[in-house]
Design a protein around this motif. Sequence first.
Motif, short mmCIF file in Angstrom:
data_model
loop_
_atom_site.label_atom_id
_atom_site.label_comp_id
_atom_site.label_asym_id
_atom_site.label_seq_id
_atom_site.Cartn_x
_atom_site.Cartn_y
_atom_site.Cartn_z
N GLY A 193 0.85 -1.20 0.00
CA GLY A 193 0.00 0.00 0.00
C GLY A 193 0.88 1.25 0.00
O GLY A 193 0.71 2.16 -0.81
N HIS A 194 1.86 1.27 0.90
CA HIS A 194 2.79 2.41 0.93
C HIS A 194 3.62 2.46 -0.36
O HIS A 194 3.88 3.52 -0.91
CB HIS A 194 3.76 2.29 2.11
N THR A 195 4.00 1.27 -0.80
CA THR A 195 4.83 1.19 -2.00
C THR A 195 4.06 1.77 -3.19
O THR A 195 4.63 2.46 -4.04
CB THR A 195 5.23 -0.29 -2.27
N TYR A 196 2.76 1.50 -3.22
CA TYR A 196 1.91 2.02 -4.28
C TYR A 196 2.00 3.55 -4.34
O TYR A 196 2.26 4.14 -5.39
CB TYR A 196 0.47 1.56 -4.02
N SER A 197 1.80 4.20 -3.17
CA SER A 197 1.84 5.67 -3.16
C SER A 197 3.20 6.17 -3.66
O SER A 197 3.27 7.13 -4.43
CB SER A 197 1.66 6.22 -1.74
N THR A 198 4.27 5.52 -3.21
CA THR A 198 5.59 6.01 -3.58
C THR A 198 5.88 5.73 -5.05
O THR A 198 6.51 6.55 -5.73
CB THR A 198 6.66 5.39 -2.64
#
Length: 682
Positions: free
Chosen positions: A43-48
């Motif tokens: 999920g965090h990786t998606y934003s980044t």
Amino acid sequence: MRPADSARNGNFRQKGRMSTPRAKPKYYLTTPLYYTNGLPHIGHTYSTIVADVIRRYKRMRGFDVFMTTGADEHGVNVERSAQKAGKSPQEFSTEISVQWKRLWDELGIPGDEFIRTTDEKHHRTVQWLFKRCRDNGYIVKGHYTGQYCVHDNAYVVDAGPGDPCPDCGRPTETVTEENYFFKLSEFQQKLLDFYAANPEFIQPESRRNEVLSFVNGGLKNLSITRTTIRWGIPVPGEAPHVFYVWFDALIGYLSAVGGPNFDQRGLWPADLHLVGKEIIRFHAVYWPAFLMAADLPLPRQIWAHGWLLFDSEKMSKSRGNVVRPRPIVGALGIEPLRFYLLREIVFGQDGSFSYDALVTRYNSDLANGLGNLASRTLTMIERYFGGEIPKPAPEQGGETDAPGTAEFANEALTKIMHLYDRLNFSQALESIWEIVGMIDKYISVEKPWALAEKPEDRARLASVLYTSAEGLRIVTALAHPVLPQATQKIWSQLGQTEPLSGVQLDLLSWGQLRPGTKTGKPEGIFPRVDKSETIARIEAMEQEQNKTPMPPTAAAASTPAGPGVAAAPAVATAAKIGIEDFAKVEMRVGQVKTAERVAGADRLLQLQVDIGDEVRQIVAGLALVYKPEDLVGRKVVVVTNLQPRKLRGVESNGMIVAASLPDGAPVLAGFLEDVPVGAKLK
Ligand code: ME8
């Protein structure tokens, strides 16, 4: 009107804008600053990744881009996680911050600045901004008693003791503090005017409406300091006050680009804050209000994307249903993950993550699609033209590459750039892959291998392969923001010496591929993979990774969805318990006899539940989903051996079991067969 323009005309000055002369227009974008109470999941990786795609795209559109990501290290969550790990908050959050940064480096998405809210320069910026707001009369001292959600670091307005947090469903805690208050109430109209003047400030539209209705509903003053925790930035001269974590983290976006001296860098205001939808209010209401109060320029746009779901629930640290990026990258590489996330999920909406879909996309679009097109085109150019781009002979044009090709390609370029501009990644990629499909089809129809058999078709063969190579070049450039490494390889194989990242999309047009250019050796870019074997590899790597002790997370995993409602655990990686622990919980089949709303509490229902040998009064957070009359007669699962407690002054003696949806909404557990009231669950 854009924020900068309206600010110039309205109350809010647009200071610092372009004060340093720049050859190119600047573009400053940010990801959220992630909490250091756990490690990143996809999920965090998606934003980044999305931020990195925008960063690369904007560079190809001629902007001088700067991207900030970072770590939000203060607050109760981090303090508690550190305590559990037996470490000081500083030591703990430094360890985790380092791991976040290392992962972004490893995945090739580091941004230009990794700001930590423990950085000295950030402390100075927060204290400076506080002083500006205070000097301008927007900060006052007072007392506050309220319900606080530790997980979200936010007070819950209108909640009573024990009420659940409306965002995450966890029970709130009653907190009384002497606080500094930010006079948010004074910004209601100013914010509404600002949103009206800048209709694109909050995206997408659904989030804008949500924020508008929140602000229209009235704004209460916001407590921005805490005396109940120590792990925070000190309020100068006001010990033991430390800043509320949101009057700390948000300011990180400014600390990253000069803080009090932002004028010198010329990057502020931010052009884009990219966030997940659950933190839109902090970014679209509090943050502009803080900046208005400090008389500072406001960001131009807040874009809130949806959630990655796993097993139909929001993937989250506390639920434990997370997928980590490393095993996927280990099995397939980072680029297939980037492609999958951007192609599969409609930006702005929630999307389910699935390994199956990931590998299917990889094989269909990357291995069989772009990879195959590149390899067949380059192989034929090598075989039939000695590795030199052939000269097209338009007069030889057949049905499929006749006059419209150049116009078609140039129109597609404009359309795809427009889709990127709107952050409509899924459609942009879909359109790029339509071109891949068209060239593929063109090759199949024209059959260059057959043309190569006849010397009289040589000119035709040259045209067909030129057209294919030129189409491939355009596709490669357009896909570069999403697939930076693979496209650079194809670009070089096409004999292009200028780095692809330096290519300006606005200058790209059909026909720029020079005949005679030496092509490189065709190399497979995306080898086809076996689906089940790849998924098995990912899962094996995941298991391996889980063996390495992970730093403890905020760990509210077992907290219920609301008072009187036990969330059925959807926890993939939660700590295991023995059967003897499970046996401590007594659960029985109950039947609701009466149900009524609890006065003054939106979510609570007061129920009388027959559990076989007695009728229990239970207060449950079900009212937003279930009408009292629909519950009467319904069989439910009741946890019967909990300590009684009072909710809004009403005694609750037990808990009803329910699943908790991503938005915190409860769904009652029940039975397909008829079961007698009082039966025990084992
Ligand atoms: O909220 N799907 O930090 P955080 C998509 N520190 N994106 C997700 C996601 C999911 N399932 N889970 C997390 C904070 N994210 C604050 C931010 S900013 C000044 C302070 C992404 O560690 C998404 O971008 O909880 C979300 O907003 C962010 O991670 C939350 O990260």
